[in-house]
Design an enzyme around this catalytic site. Structure first.
Site, PDB file in Angstrom:
ATOM      1  N   PRO A  18       0.677  -1.316  -0.005  1.00 20.50           N
ATOM      2  CG  PRO A  18      -0.039  -1.058   2.286  1.00 20.50           C
ATOM      3  CD  PRO A  18       0.831  -1.895   1.259  1.00 20.50           C
ATOM      4  CG  ASP A  39       5.534  -0.109   2.915  1.00 19.50           C
ATOM      5  OD1 ASP A  39       4.253  -0.011   3.220  1.00 19.50           O
ATOM      6  OD2 ASP A  39       6.183  -1.088   3.003  1.00 19.50           O
ATOM      7  CG  HIS A  40       0.209   5.060   4.624  1.00 16.18           C
ATOM      8  ND1 HIS A  40       0.103   4.719   5.756  1.00 16.18           N
ATOM      9  CD2 HIS A  40       0.049   6.431   4.150  1.00 16.18           C
ATOM     10  CE1 HIS A  40      -0.390   5.830   6.327  1.00 16.18           C
ATOM     11  NE2 HIS A  40      -0.285   6.935   5.317  1.00 16.18           N
ATOM     12  NE  ARG A  41       3.668  -2.970   3.836  1.00 12.03           N
ATOM     13  CZ  ARG A  41       4.442  -3.892   3.457  1.00 12.03           C
ATOM     14  NH1 ARG A  41       3.929  -5.086   3.528  1.00 12.03           N
ATOM     15  NH2 ARG A  41       5.335  -3.712   2.663  1.00 12.03           N
TER      16      ARG A  41
END
Lengths: 566, 480
Positions: free
Chosen positions: B282, B452-454
Site C-alpha cells: 500500500p 510504503d504506508h505500512r
C-alpha cells in the site's frame, strides 16, 4: 554396533597416499579409513620413515602403562597356563573376542586399564549416536516446510543442553553395564589395571600381577589424533572425547577434518544451532567416500546448512580462546605450506582421525616395532616382529593394528582370531565389512568405491558396471518425505559379483547389510535379485539395484533348492 | 528495481541429473538487438559492448533461480576444437545440479577463460568462441588482455600469464568502496556469508555486531533489509501475483494481424515481476516544491570537478534520510520492519531499452567527489553489463530523475523491499510569491515521493521532504 571413529585425511596428504598405495598388490583398502590403507598388508619399514614425524600420540597420564622392569622369566614359556586366552583391552573388539572365546570353551581373561567398552562405548560411536538421535529430531522439528508437508504444526523446537548431554552419558553407561554383565555372566575374568606384554605368553597387569596364557590378543584401541601445533584445552579446542560430553554448544565451531567424525559432529552442532567451518587438508570434502556420494552428500549435508569450508589447507596452529580472544586458527596451504588465512572462531573440534594406543605395551619384550604406532599384523591378525617374522601366540585386533578402524571390524577380527586359536583357520574378508556415517540422512558403504573398482578391473582385466537408483523412486521414503538420496552398486557384469555398494539416504546404515552379507557370502546378483523384499520398505532400494543390474546371461546361477512346505 | 539474472529457471530437480541448457553469447553490436530478441533473449543484457569481431563470449549461465555463481566441472571441448550449434561444450555445476551447456553457434572454442574446477559468477565470461579458425588467435589475445585488464588496476606493467587463475580476478572486482578501515579483516560466520550471497549483500559493507566484531547472520539480514528470522532454511517464496494477471490473459483481445510477439528479456521479466510484486504494497505519495537556485549555483561550481547532478541529489537524499531513518526502513513480511544500517541510494537508469538501478552505497557518508566517481563507475559497469548483483540489489531508497527530459512531475512505483522512492522533475523558472507578497522568478523543482504506508506515514514523509528541501536550498553542507 556403530562405527568407531575412523581416520580422516589430515594425516595423509595425497602424494603419500599415492606412494604407499602402490606398494600393495591387492587394493584391499577402502579409502575412507585413512590410516588403514598404509597399514594394510603391512610392508617393510619405508612407511615408518615416511610418516613417523606426523603422528604424535597425546600422552595421557592416567593411561601410563608400567613397562616391565622385571623380565625374569623372559624367553621361557611356562608349561601350564593361567588362561587359554588373555585379551588386553575391553573395548568392543576385546568384548567380541571374549564372548566368542567362551563359546569355544576357552578359559578367558580380559584386562582393562580404563573403563569397559573402550572408545566405542564411552567416547565414540555410542554416545555420538545419542547426540545424533537428538540432532535428527531437532532438524526435523525445525524444518517447518518438512512438517507442513506432513500437515503437522509444531511450535518452536528447543532443547536443553544438559538433557541432551545426559542422554548421551546415560546411554554410554547402560551399554557399558550391558557389556560388563554379558562378560561376567559368561565367566570371563575381568582384570583391572594396565596390561603389558612381558614376554611370550606372559602378561603383566596392574602393579605387578603376572599371568600367563596360551594366546594373547592385544586390543588396546586408539585415541584421538591431534596434529602438531594444535593446543587442546578441552574447553574451546577439543577432541571427540570432549565434544561427546556436550559441555557447551558454541555459536561457531571449526571442525578440522571432514571424515566421519567431523561430518557427524557437524550434523549435531548445526542441528543445535551452531555454525560450522570445515578445515580439510585434501582438495575436497569427505575425501574417503565414493566421489559421487560425497558430491551429493555435500549438496545435502553441507551446502544448505550453516556450514562453510576451507579445503586444501592444514590448521598449522590452533590457540584456545583466552584473555578475551577467540580461538585462533592459522591455515597454511596443504601443498606449498604458505600461510593462507587466519580464522577466529568460538571453538575448534579436532577430528583428524585416531592414533593407535600402543605405547608402553611392552612390545619391545617380544621384539615388535610399531609402525607409526600401529602394531604390524598379517591377514590373520598375527603380530609381526621387527625381523618380519610372526610372533607366536600373539595377536592384535582393532584400531591398534589400523587395518580397518571400525568397532565392528575389531570385533570381527577378534572372532577370527578365536576361530584360529581354537583350531579352525579363518581369514576375515575386510571388503565385506560395512561402514556407516550417521548423518541425516545417513551414508553407508561396503566394498570398493567406483574409482577403486575401475582401477582393479583394469588391472585384472574385467569389466566394471555401475547401477544407481534414487530414493525418490521408493514408496516408503516418499511416505516419510525423505526422497533425497541415492544408492549405487558397482559390480562385475561378467559373473555378477558385487564389488561395492554405496548408499546415501534415509536409514542407509541399516540398509547396507543386505549388500555386505551378499559380499561376505559370495552371493551373486543373479541369485539375490530373485529374493523378495517386503513392500513398501526402504529395502526395496537395494532390490531396485539388484534388479536393474545387467549381468551377462552366461553367468552361472546357483540353483536355489526351494523347499516347498505343504 | 532489482534485476535478477534468473533466466534459466532450474529444470533439474533431481540431484545428479544432467540436463542440457544453452547459453547465449554476444554478437557484433550492429546485430545484437535483433539476434537477442529473436534467438537468445535470455542473457542478452549480459553482452559485452567491446566485442567488435565475431568473437563471442561464453557466459556462465544461470542454471537456477538461486544460482549466483557456478563451478566449471569440465570442459567437454578443448581449445581450438570446432563446435557445432547444439553441441555440449562445458559441464557446469550449480547449487542444484550438474548440467551440460551447449552452444547456440557454430564456431571454434578459441579460449577457455575459466578453467576446470574454478568458479565464476553468473554472467561472467568463461570462454571465447571464434567464428573462424583465423580468429582463434585474436580471441586468445583477447582472453589474455581480459585477464590482464582486471589486474591492471594493481598497475602491473607486464601482464601476468593467462593461466594465473583469471576466474578469481573476475569473481572479485577490486573493492571500490573500501573505506579506510585499516588492516582489520572481515570476519563473518558461515551462515552470514551464505545469507550475504543469497541476498546479494556485499559482506565487506556489513557492520559486524557479533562477538569480537564478527558479522553474524542477523547483521547480514539487517543489511539486506529483512527482519532477522529464526527459521531460515529457505526464504519464503514471493507472494503469488494477484489474480489480475489471470484476468488479463483471458480477456486479452486477439492480436492484430502482423503484430510481432517479442519475448521478454531477462531484464524485462525481472522488471515485470517486480512491478507485479509492488502491487501488494500500500503506497501513497507526497509532493514538494524545492527551490534549486542555490543548488544550481553549486552545481556550476563543482561540475568541472566531475560532480554530477545525480551525485548531488543522492547526497542530499542520503543526508535527509540519515535524519529520518524510517523513510530508509523496509518492510519485508508485513509483520515487522527493519531500520537499514546503511543508506544505499539506488538510482534508476535507462540502459538500452532496459532499466537498472545501480546503487550508491553509504550515500550519506561518502563525499560528493567519491560519490560522483563511484557513480561514473557504476554507469560504466551497467552499460557493459558488468554490475555485480550487490551493486544493483542493495538499495534502501531509490532516486528516479526524469528532469533532464523536461518532465516537471511524475509518479514512481515503489520497488519491493524499499520504504520509499523519490521522483525528481525538472527544475524550471517559476514565479513565486514570498511571504511579503513580492513576486520573483526562482528555479523550482517538484519532487514526489512514493512510500510504503505500512511503515512511513504522511507526517514522516512531509518532515523528510522538508529536510531534503532545506538541504537543497542551503547546499553548502553537501560539499562538507
Amino acid at each position: 554396533m556403530a562405527l568407531s571413529f575412523s581416520q580422516t585425511s589430515f594425516t595423509r596428504p595425497n602424494h603419500v597416499l599415492g606412494s604407499t598405495g602402490s606398494v600393495f598388490s591387492t587394493p584391499r583398502s577402502l579409502r575412507f579409513c585413512g590410516l588403514r590403507r598404509e597399514a594394510f598388508g603391512f610392508s617393510p619399514s619405508n612407511q615408518l620413515a615416511l610418516r613417523s614425524d606426523r603422528i604424535r600420540i597425546p600422552s595421557r597420564k592416567s593411561f601410563q602403562v608400567f613397562a616391565s622392569a622385571s623380565s625374569n622369566g623372559n624367553g621361557a614359556p611356562p608349561k601350564s597356563f593361567d588362561y587359554d586366552l588373555i585379551i588386553i583391552g575391553a573395548g568392543v573388539g576385546g568384548h567380541g573376542a571374549a564372548l566368542h572365546a567362551v563359546e569355544k570353551g576357552l578359559k578367558t581373561a580380559i584386562i582393562e586399564g580404563d573403563v569397559v567398552g573402550g572408545t566405542c562405548v564411552n567416547r565414540g560411536c555410542v554416545p555420538s549416536k545419542a547426540l545424533l538421535a537428538v540432532s535428527g529430531r531437532m532438524r526435523e522439528l525445525q524444518n517447518e516446510h518438512h512438517m507442513k508437508s506432513f500437515g503437522l504444526q509444531v511450535s518452536a523446537a528447543g532443547y536443553d543442553r544438559q538433557g541432551v548431554a545426559d542422554h548421551a552419558n546415560n546411554l554410554a553407561t547402560k551399554i557399558r553395564n550391558n557389556l560388563t554383565n554379558s562378560m561376567k555372566a559368561l565367566g570371563v575374568d575381568i582384570l583391572t589395571g594396565f596390561g603389558s606384554v612381558l614376554g611370550p605368553q606372559k602378561v603383566k597387569y596392574g602393579k605387578d600381577n603376572i599371568i600367563t596364557a596360551k594366546d594373547i590378543i592385544i586390543a588396546t584401541g586408539s585415541v584421538p589424533f591431534v596434529p602438531k601445533g594444535i593446543e587442546v584445552d578441552g574447553k574451546t579446542v577439543i577432541t571427540s572425547d570432549h565434544a561427546l560430553k556436550l559441555e557447551s554448544v558454541p555459536d561457531w565451531i571449526a571442525i578440522v577434518g571432514s571424515g566421519y567424525i567431523g561430518l557427524e559432529f557437524s550434523d549435531v552442532y548445526t542441528a543445535l544451532g551452531s555454525e560450522v567451518t570445515f578445515i580439510e587438508a585434501l582438495d575436497q570434502l569427505m575425501p574417503g567416500f565414493d566421489p559421487e556420494i560425497s558430491k551429493l552428500a555435500q549438496r545435502v549435508l553441507i551446502n544448505p546448512r550453516k556450514i562453510d569450508y576451507h579445503t586444501g589447507v592444514f590448521a598449522s596452529k590452533i590457540t584456545p580462546a583466552k584473555d578475551g580472544k577467540p580461538v585462533l586458527i592459522e591455515l597454511i596451504d596443504a601443498k606449498t605450506k604458505e600461510p593462507k588465512d587466519t580464522l577466529e572462531v568460538d571453538a575448534a573440534l579436532i577430528a583428524t582421525g585416531r592414533a593407535p594406543f600402543t605405547n608402553g605395551l611392552g612390545l619391545e619384550n617380544v621384539n615388535v616395532v610399531t609402525q607409526r604406532g600401529f602394531i604390524p599384523v598379517d591377514e590373520r591378525m598375527r603380530v609381526i616382529d621387527g625381523n618380519g617374522t610372526l610372533v607366536p601366540n600373539l595377536y592384535c585386533i582393532g584400531d591398534a593394528n589400523g587395518k580397518l578402524m571400525l568397532a565392528h571390524a575389531a570385533s570381527a577380527q577378534g572372532i577370527s582370531v578365536v576361530e584360529q586359536v581354537s583350531g579352525r583357520d579363518h581369514v576375515l574378508n575386510h571388503l565385506s565389512i560395512p561402514a556407516a556415517c550417521f548423518t541425516h540422512p545417513e551414508i553407508s558403504m561396503v566394498g570398493l568405491t567406483e574409482p577403486q573398482a575401475k582401477e582393479k578391473g583394469e588391472k585384472e582385466g574385467f569389466k566394471v558396471s555401475v547401477v544407481k537408483t534414487s530414493f525418490k523412486a521408493n514408496t516408503k521414503a516418499l511416505a516419510e518425505n525423505e526422497g533425497e538420496g541415492i544408492a549405487k552398486m558397482i559390480y562385475r557384469p561378467d559373473n555378477g559379483e558385487i564389488l561395492g555398494v554405496h548408499i546415501f539416504g534415509l536409514h542407509a546404515a541399516d540398509l547396507i547389510h543386505e549388500a555386505s552379507n551378499a559380499i561376505a557370502l559370495g552371493t551373486r546378483i543373479q541369485d539375490i535379485k530373485l529374493a523378495v523384499h517386503a513392500h513398501p520398505t526402504l529395502s526395496e532400494v537395494l532390490d531396485e539395484l539388484f534388479k536393474a543390474a545387467k549381468v551377462e546371461s552366461h553367468a552361472t546361477t546357483r540353483t536355489v533348492s526351494e523347499k516347498v512346505v505343504v | 528495481m532489482a534485476v535478477s539474472s534468473s533466466s534459466f529457471l532450474s529444470t533439474a530437480s533431481l540431484t545428479n541429473s544432467k540436463s542440457n541448457i544453452s547459453f547465449a553469447s554476444s554478437v557484433s553490436p550492429s546485430l545484437r538487438s535483433v539476434v537477442f530478441r529473436s534467438t537468445t533473449p535470455a542473457t542478452s543484457h549480459r553482452r559485452s559492448m567491446t566485442v567488435r569481431s565475431k568473437i563471442r563470449e561464453i557466459f556462465m549461465p544461470a542454471l537456477s533461480s538461486t544460482m549466483t555463481e557456478g563451478k566449471i566441472v569440465s570442459w567437454i571441448k578443448t581449445e581450438g576444437e570446432k563446435l557445432a550449434k547444439g553441441e555440449s561444450v562445458v559441464v557446469v555445476e550449480s547449487d542444484k545440479a550438474d548440467m551440460d551447456v551447449e552452444t547456440f553457434y557454430d564456431g571454434y572454442l578459441a579460449a577457455i577463460v575459466v578453467g576446470e574446477g574454478e568458479t565464476a559468477p553468473v554472467g561472467a565470461a568463461i570462454g571465447l568462441l571464434a567464428e573462424t579458425e583465423a580468429e582463434i588467435e585474436e580471441a586468445k589475445s583477447k582472453a589474455a588482455s581480459k585477464s590482464s585488464s582486471s589486474v591492471a588496476e594493481a598497475v602491473v606493467p607486464s601482464p601476468p600469464p593467462v593461466t594465473s587463475s583469471p576466474a578469481s580476478a573476475i569473481a572479485q572486482p577490486a573493492p571500490v568502496t573500501a573505506v579506510s578501515d585499516g588492516p582489520r579483516k572481515t570476519v563473518a560466520t558461515p551462515y552470514a556469508k551464505k545469507l550475504a550471497k543469497q541476498h546479494k549483500v556485499d559482506i565487506e559493507s556489513v557492520a559486524g555486531t557479533g562477538p569480537f566484531g564478527r558479522i553474524t547472520a542477523s547483521d547480514v539480514e539487517t543489511a539486506a533489509g529483512i527482519a532477522p528470522s529464526k527459521s531460515s532454511i529457505a526464504p519464503p517464496p514471493p507472494p503469488p501475483p494477484p489474480v489480475t494477471a489471470k484476468a488479463t490473459t483471458t480477456n486479452l483481445p486477439p492480436l492484430l494481424p502482423d503484430s510481432s510477439i517479442v519475448p521478454f528479456t531477462a531484464m524485462q521479466s525481472a522488471v515485470s515481476k517486480n512491478m507485479i510484486e509492488s502491487l501488494s504494497v500500500p503506497t501513497f505519495r507526497v509532493g514538494y516544491p524545492v527551490n534549486t537556485d542555490a543548488l544550481d549555483a553549486l552545481y556550476e561550481k563543482v561540475k568541472p570537478k566531475g560532480v554530477t547532478m545525480t551525485a548531488l541529489l543522492a547526497k542530499a537524499a542520503g543526508m535527509a534520510l540519515a535524519q529520518h531513518p524510517v523513510v530508509n526502513a523496509s518492510c519485508k513480511d508485513g509483520k515487522s520492519f527493519s531500520y537499514n544500517s546503511s543508506i544505499n541510494i539506488a538510482v534508476a537508469v535507462a540502459i538500452n531499452g532496459g532499466l537498472i538501478t545501480p546503487v550508491l552505497q553509504d550515500a550519506d557518508k561518502l563525499d560528493l567527489y567519491l560519490l560522483s566517481q563511484k557513480w561514473k563507475e557504476l554507469v560504466g559497469k551497467a552499460r557493459s553489463k558488468q554490475l555485480q548483483p550487490h551493486e544493483y540489489n542493495s538499495g534502501t531508497f531509490t532516486l528516479s530523475n526524469l528532469g533532464m527530459f523536461g518532465v516537471d512531475r511524475f509518479d514512481a512505483i515503489l520497488p519491493p523491499g524499499q520504504g520509499a522512492i523519490m521522483a525528481v522533475g525538472a527544475s524550471k523558472p517559476t514565479v513565486v510569491a514570498d511571504k511579503d507578497g513580492f513576486f520573483s522568478v526562482k528555479n523550482t523543482m517538484l519532487v514526489n515521493v512514493t512510500a510504503d504506508h505500512r511503515i512511513v506515514y504522511g507526517a514522516d514523509l512531509a518532515a523528510f521532504l522538508q529536510t531534503f528541501a532545506k538541504i537543497i536550498e542551503n547546499p553548502d553542507s553537501l560539499t562538507l
